[in-house]
Enzyme design. Sequence first.
Site, PDB file in Angstrom:
ATOM      1  N   LYS A  22       0.839  -1.207   0.000  1.00 42.89           N
ATOM      2  CA  LYS A  22       0.000   0.000   0.000  1.00 42.89           C
ATOM      3  C   LYS A  22       0.870   1.252   0.000  1.00 42.89           C
ATOM      4  CE  LYS A  22      -1.671   1.635   4.087  1.00 42.89           C
ATOM      5  NZ  LYS A  22      -1.420   3.052   4.366  1.00 42.89           N
ATOM      6  N   ASN A  23       1.882   1.264   0.877  1.00 42.46           N
ATOM      7  CA  ASN A  23       2.652   2.500   1.054  1.00 42.46           C
ATOM      8  C   ASN A  23       3.642   2.753  -0.075  1.00 42.46           C
ATOM      9  OD1 ASN A  23       1.137   3.008   3.270  1.00 42.46           O
ATOM     10  ND2 ASN A  23       2.684   2.388   4.772  1.00 42.46           N
ATOM     11  N   CYS A 118      -5.197   7.578   9.486  1.00 46.60           N
ATOM     12  CA  CYS A 118      -5.323   7.021  10.835  1.00 46.60           C
ATOM     13  C   CYS A 118      -5.014   8.098  11.870  1.00 46.60           C
ATOM     14  CB  CYS A 118      -4.348   5.852  10.997  1.00 46.60           C
ATOM     15  SG  CYS A 118      -4.864   4.389  10.116  1.00 46.60           S
ATOM     16  N   ARG A 123      -0.172  14.823  12.972  1.00 44.78           N
ATOM     17  CA  ARG A 123       0.578  14.442  11.761  1.00 44.78           C
ATOM     18  C   ARG A 123       0.726  15.682  10.875  1.00 44.78           C
ATOM     19  NH1 ARG A 123      -1.567   8.648   9.659  1.00 44.78           N
ATOM     20  NH2 ARG A 123       0.397   8.645   8.519  1.00 44.78           N
ATOM     21  N   ASP A 310       4.494   0.515  12.124  1.00 43.17           N
ATOM     22  CA  ASP A 310       3.258  -0.169  11.713  1.00 43.17           C
ATOM     23  C   ASP A 310       3.165  -1.578  12.288  1.00 43.17           C
ATOM     24  OD1 ASP A 310       2.130   1.861  10.018  1.00 43.17           O
ATOM     25  OD2 ASP A 310       3.781   1.457   8.662  1.00 43.17           O
ATOM     26  N   ARG A 402      -8.567  -0.397   4.467  1.00 43.50           N
ATOM     27  CA  ARG A 402      -7.714   0.645   3.881  1.00 43.50           C
ATOM     28  C   ARG A 402      -6.344   0.078   3.502  1.00 43.50           C
ATOM     29  NH1 ARG A 402      -6.647   4.875   7.584  1.00 43.50           N
ATOM     30  NH2 ARG A 402      -5.358   5.442   5.846  1.00 43.50           N
TER      31      ARG A 402
HETATM   32  N1  EPU Z   1       6.097  14.570  10.593  1.00 47.52           N
HETATM   33  C1  EPU Z   1       6.173  15.898  10.873  1.00 47.52           C
HETATM   34  N2  EPU Z   1       6.098  16.785   9.824  1.00 47.52           N
HETATM   35  C2  EPU Z   1       5.951  16.379   8.532  1.00 47.52           C
HETATM   36  C3  EPU Z   1       5.880  15.010   8.261  1.00 47.52           C
HETATM   37  C4  EPU Z   1       5.949  14.103   9.300  1.00 47.52           C
HETATM   38  O1  EPU Z   1       6.296  16.298  12.041  1.00 47.52           O
HETATM   39  O2  EPU Z   1       5.896  17.241   7.648  1.00 47.52           O
HETATM   40  C5  EPU Z   1       6.161  13.592  11.701  1.00 47.52           C
HETATM   41  C6  EPU Z   1       4.853  12.813  11.854  1.00 47.52           C
HETATM   42  O3  EPU Z   1       3.921  13.538  12.591  1.00 47.52           O
HETATM   43  C7  EPU Z   1       5.303  11.542  12.528  1.00 47.52           C
HETATM   44  C8  EPU Z   1       6.722  11.345  11.980  1.00 47.52           C
HETATM   45  O4  EPU Z   1       7.099  12.584  11.406  1.00 47.52           O
HETATM   46  O5  EPU Z   1       5.371  11.747  13.903  1.00 47.52           O
HETATM   47  C9  EPU Z   1       6.826  10.259  10.928  1.00 47.52           C
HETATM   48  O6  EPU Z   1       5.923  10.539   9.874  1.00 47.52           O
HETATM   49  P1  EPU Z   1       6.212  10.139   8.366  1.00 47.52           P
HETATM   50  O7  EPU Z   1       6.046  11.367   7.533  1.00 47.52           O
HETATM   51  O8  EPU Z   1       7.485   9.383   8.273  1.00 47.52           O
HETATM   52  O9  EPU Z   1       5.035   9.155   8.071  1.00 47.52           O
HETATM   53  P2  EPU Z   1       3.943   9.265   6.938  1.00 47.52           P
HETATM   54  O10 EPU Z   1       4.591   9.540   5.631  1.00 47.52           O
HETATM   55  O11 EPU Z   1       2.838  10.130   7.390  1.00 47.52           O
HETATM   56  C10 EPU Z   1       4.131   6.737   6.291  1.00 47.52           C
HETATM   57  C11 EPU Z   1       3.159   5.598   6.168  1.00 47.52           C
HETATM   58  C12 EPU Z   1       2.731   5.176   7.565  1.00 47.52           C
HETATM   59  C13 EPU Z   1       3.956   4.753   8.347  1.00 47.52           C
HETATM   60  C14 EPU Z   1       4.948   5.916   8.400  1.00 47.52           C
HETATM   61  C15 EPU Z   1       6.254   5.581   9.092  1.00 47.52           C
HETATM   62  C16 EPU Z   1       2.021   6.097   4.096  1.00 47.52           C
HETATM   63  C17 EPU Z   1       0.778   6.470   3.429  1.00 47.52           C
HETATM   64  N3  EPU Z   1       1.999   6.040   5.420  1.00 47.52           N
HETATM   65  O12 EPU Z   1       3.407   7.790   6.936  1.00 47.52           O
HETATM   66  O13 EPU Z   1       1.881   4.048   7.386  1.00 47.52           O
HETATM   67  O14 EPU Z   1       3.576   4.409   9.653  1.00 47.52           O
HETATM   68  O15 EPU Z   1       5.263   6.340   7.051  1.00 47.52           O
HETATM   69  O16 EPU Z   1       6.871   4.510   8.468  1.00 47.52           O
HETATM   70  O17 EPU Z   1       3.022   5.830   3.445  1.00 47.52           O
HETATM   71  C18 EPU Z   1      -0.028   2.756   7.710  1.00 47.52           C
HETATM   72  O18 EPU Z   1       0.246   2.164   6.662  1.00 47.52           O
HETATM   73  O19 EPU Z   1      -0.951   2.382   8.478  1.00 47.52           O
HETATM   74  C19 EPU Z   1       0.721   3.951   8.085  1.00 47.52           C
HETATM   75  C20 EPU Z   1       0.311   4.784   9.026  1.00 47.52           C
END
Ligand code: EPU
Length: 427
Positions: A22-23, A118, A123, A310, A402
């Site tokens: 998915k990701n 989620c 975030r 995750d 999802r």
């Molecule tokens: N963060 C910030 N500012 C930003 C971006 C992120 O403070 O501009 C913080 C977030 O709040 C969080 C941390 O950085 O505390 C990590 O967030 P990251 O951006 O790495 O995660 P994401 O891109 O929002 C993706 C996956 C998540 C997975 C995380 C970490 C997708 C769609 N989602 O999220 O997957 O947990 O990376 O590996 O790619 C899931 O599949 O259920 C899921 C939540």
Amino acid sequence: MQTITITGGQTLRGTIRPAAAKNSVLPLLAATLLCSGPCCLRSAPELSDVDTSLALLQAVGAKTVRHGPDLCTLPVSAQELCGEIPAPLAGAMRSSVFYLAPLLCRTGAVRLPLPGGCRLGPRPVDIHLAGLAAMGARVELEGDAVTLRRFGPLQGVDFTLRLPSVGATMTLIMAACCAMGTTVLRGVACEPEVCDLVHFLRSCGAQITGEGTPVLVVQGRRALGGVTYQPMPDRIAASTYGAAVAAAGGQITVTDCAPAYYRAFLQFLQECGVEIFWQEQAATLYRDPTVPLRGGRHLYANAWPAFATDTAPLAAAVLLQAEGASEIYDHLFANRFACAAGFAAMGAACTVRGRMLQIAGSAHLEAAEVQAPDLRGGAALLVAALAAEGTTILRDPGHIRRGYADLPAELAGLGAQCAVQRQRVPG
Ligand code: EPU
């Protein structure tokens, strides 16, 4: 209204292959907007987040076609695209943020109502915005929406991310592909899904080096053509099957997913007493259900290559019944363990303290009515129910859809007693 019913106590047996991740698929779908030729993603899973992405692509003027299991996008001119992302689609998933960079590059302006997904704690998208601003985008925040505009092409920059965000790394890679000159991104995420985006863009003609390391270098404005691409397998789904056999007992083989993608989780299962036979592209896992699992684990979920956030709720589901108290700390998300309420309803002694989940262990799990709080928390409750006595009813399974096309059917295929029930709403 749907629920999932799970009757615990059945051991699992068989072979299972995870779908495409998915990701990976979600950012790749957004990245196809940058390509001037048709793109096909092979074996893209039928997830609700994929459906939302397809609706979003169509809403902004892109053309998508499903050819059996493959998802294809057709090239469209900049004039056919619009940068207005509808609020219901933005709010339905976090991955709507991946459309910021491609739409900004293609149309010159994009408006995104702030993304949903989620509820794992705050975030923010500040790193996405800071990087795009450094490349010359004008950022306007009003209420719950952000508008980005560019006046002329984005410019290559040397930019350091304040933390290695997976999503922001992907946004800035896509933007850098369109920017004038060279972009150096420092402190980037090294997750395999980031590497997969780089591999996809490189197959389209992009010039990017450094994936899997903290520094990426992108030469911008290379013409990007179309490609047929097989996204990487879903390492979190593979971990979910591993957690399921650890909780229920039995023997399964997870194929077509390199154990290296989920090494930290497999190692954790091994430490709990699951026997694992590692191969290059498969792992066979065996647990004797008459022998208690070993607890006493102290896990720390963090960015790759550490223990994946995750998989933290899945690990918790395994540790509930293990002998010895355990703790799991999630460095990335403040509210990773909303599933603890469901674990407690099944009879587990576990407590959330800030980002830490404390698990007493040795629980005798009993069936209960529980609610999926989010995607991975929902999957974790399903895993715990495999080890519980009686029939658990899991409400709100839409969260699980999802990220898994049909997890109940997959587990039933391995021998679990698990099915989706459609309930009538009275009146
Ligand atoms: N963060 C910030 N500012 C930003 C971006 C992120 O403070 O501009 C913080 C977030 O709040 C969080 C941390 O950085 O505390 C990590 O967030 P990251 O951006 O790495 O995660 P994401 O891109 O929002 C993706 C996956 C998540 C997975 C995380 C970490 C997708 C769609 N989602 O999220 O997957 O947990 O990376 O590996 O790619 C899931 O599949 O259920 C899921 C939540």
